[in-house]
Design an enzyme around this catalytic site. Structure first.
Site, PDB file in Angstrom:
ATOM      1  N   LYS A 116      -2.665  -1.885   9.585  1.00 48.48           N
ATOM      2  CA  LYS A 116      -1.715  -0.785   9.764  1.00 48.48           C
ATOM      3  C   LYS A 116      -1.802  -0.200  11.161  1.00 48.48           C
ATOM      4  O   LYS A 116      -0.792   0.211  11.730  1.00 48.48           O
ATOM      5  CB  LYS A 116      -1.941   0.311   8.713  1.00 48.48           C
ATOM      6  CG  LYS A 116      -1.522  -0.114   7.324  1.00 48.48           C
ATOM      7  CD  LYS A 116      -1.492   1.060   6.359  1.00 48.48           C
ATOM      8  CE  LYS A 116      -1.007   0.628   4.990  1.00 48.48           C
ATOM      9  NZ  LYS A 116      -1.063   1.726   4.018  1.00 48.48           N
ATOM     10  N   LYS A 199       2.318 -10.672   0.219  1.00 44.77           N
ATOM     11  CA  LYS A 199       2.495  -9.855  -0.977  1.00 44.77           C
ATOM     12  C   LYS A 199       3.779  -9.028  -0.892  1.00 44.77           C
ATOM     13  O   LYS A 199       4.105  -8.502   0.172  1.00 44.77           O
ATOM     14  CB  LYS A 199       1.283  -8.914  -1.110  1.00 44.77           C
ATOM     15  CG  LYS A 199       1.283  -8.084  -2.371  1.00 44.77           C
ATOM     16  CD  LYS A 199       0.099  -7.122  -2.414  1.00 44.77           C
ATOM     17  CE  LYS A 199       0.318  -6.071  -3.501  1.00 44.77           C
ATOM     18  NZ  LYS A 199      -0.733  -5.065  -3.568  1.00 44.77           N
ATOM     19  N   LYS A 202       6.514  -2.482  -0.955  1.00 40.41           N
ATOM     20  CA  LYS A 202       7.587  -1.545  -1.226  1.00 40.41           C
ATOM     21  C   LYS A 202       8.078  -0.858   0.033  1.00 40.41           C
ATOM     22  O   LYS A 202       9.015  -0.081  -0.010  1.00 40.41           O
ATOM     23  CB  LYS A 202       7.168  -0.538  -2.295  1.00 40.41           C
ATOM     24  CG  LYS A 202       6.036   0.389  -1.932  1.00 40.41           C
ATOM     25  CD  LYS A 202       5.725   1.190  -3.194  1.00 40.41           C
ATOM     26  CE  LYS A 202       4.479   2.026  -3.177  1.00 40.41           C
ATOM     27  NZ  LYS A 202       3.983   2.522  -1.946  1.00 40.41           N
TER      28      LYS A 202
END
Ligand code: TRP
Length: 337
Positions: A116, A199, A202
């Site tokens: 991140k 993966k 969202k």
């Protein structure tokens, strides 16, 4: 069995982005099963969400949406405690105390932080992003959770939580239950439709990455029909990365229907990728239709969700405050009289 003798479970989802079929098949569905055997706490982790920039109005809206989806998929507020993380200040307080025990070296080693932070301007990365795992440890340890259902990507954070709990226990005496990760077995790891080796996320921008739980059915179908496959034609479960798209569609089909791999492969023998996609779209739409109906009922009933969250915050606080009081006493804070 009384509430006290049951093992405790805690998990949470961030109110950022839109919940996907990956969240449903990989997490929420398991939570619904767990509510029968465990004493469960399920939170909407808004404190975690602000480790990356969020629009305030959207954050508020998503927080209610995620909580309403918890209910819509079948979590029963009579059986489990559903709450918003920021409604229980003990999370932020324990986070502070634990962050004083968190070696920077451990935090810098977290792969999620590395991923991140790599996407951010280096000198504007918030300290909260680095401290993310400490806050997650606080979430878990406040409830003395025995088990934590999480995806494989959170395994390292769970290890970190255990290490931190052990460190606290050895410095100040036995205080925290050491939690175990509860990682769902195969069939629960859903990959991106447009990028089947990563993966399903969202918070991915691309339009054809994920089926959202609240997508209109025709949108779900469109996304699935566009899923990346390969130039082959065989419809079989396969670990070969080049065939990850077909494998992912089959995995979604399997997780949604509960059929065995053998039965599914037999069903699709001799058929084409177009047939596979159509079939996946059908079962996914059928599965989510009642969830959406229930969601609409919940958000349409004025005051209902707020009252569930108020009751959840109250029940959660009771447990969290008890643990926090003990922690404060152990670290040497003067009790307030
Ligand atoms: N980090 C988790 C995720 O991104 C969310 C989370 C926050 C969580 N606190 C938690 C999960 C406590 C389990 C337990 O998936």
């Amino acid at each position: 069995m009384s509430e006290n003798s049951k093992k405790r479970v805690l998990s949470g989802i961030q109110p950022s982005g839109n919940l996907t079929i990956g969240n449903y098949l990989g997490a929420l569905r398991q939570w619904v099963a767990e509510q029968e055997t465990f004493n469960c706490y399920f939170c909407v982790v808004d404190l975690h969400a602000i480790t990356l920039p969020q629009d305030p109005a959207a954050l508020r809206e998503k927080t209610r949406e995620v909580a309403a989806l918890y209910l819509a998929v079948g979590l029963d507020p009579e059986k489990v405690t559903i709450f918003v993380q920021s409604h229980v200040p003990a999370h932020a307080e324990l986070n502070w105390i634990l962050s004083c025990l968190s070696p920077l070296g451990w935090l810098y080693r977290m792969t999620q932080f590395k991923d991140k932070s790599a996407k951010q301007q280096q000198d504007s990365i918030g300290a909260g992003l680095l401290n993310y795992p400490t806050l997650m440890a606080a979430d878990i340890l406040l409830y003395q959770a025995h088990a934590v259902p999480v995806g494989d990507d959170q395994r390292q954070h769970l290890e970190y939580t255990r290490d931190l709990a052990q460190r606290f226990n050895s410095m100040y005496g036995d205080t925290f239950v050491i939690p175990e990760a509860m990682i769902p077995k195969e069939g629960a790891r859903i990959m991106g439709l447009d990028s089947p080796t990563a993966k399903m996320s969202k918070s991915e921008e691309s339009d054809y990455h994920a089926v959202y739980l609240l997508d209109p059915p025709n949108r779900m179908k469109k996304k699935i029909m566009r899923a990346v496959t390969d130039s082959g034609s065989e419809i079989t479960f396969n670990d070969d990365l080049a065939r990850a798209g077909v494998n992912n569609l089959l995995t979604i089909y399997q997780a949604t229907t509960g059929e065995t791999k053998e039965a599914i492969e037999a069903h699709f023998a001799g058929k084409g990728y177009g047939d596979l996609k159509k079939a996946v779209a059908e079962v996914v739409m059928a599965k989510l239709e009642p969830v959406q109906t229930e969601y609409n009922r919940i958000v349409g009933e004025s005051g209902y969700l707020d009252s569930i969250l108020a009751q959840g915050a109250e029940r959660a606080s009771e447990m969290a405050e008890k643990t926090l009081a003990q922690v404060k006493e152990r670290v040497g804070f003067l009790a307030r009289r």
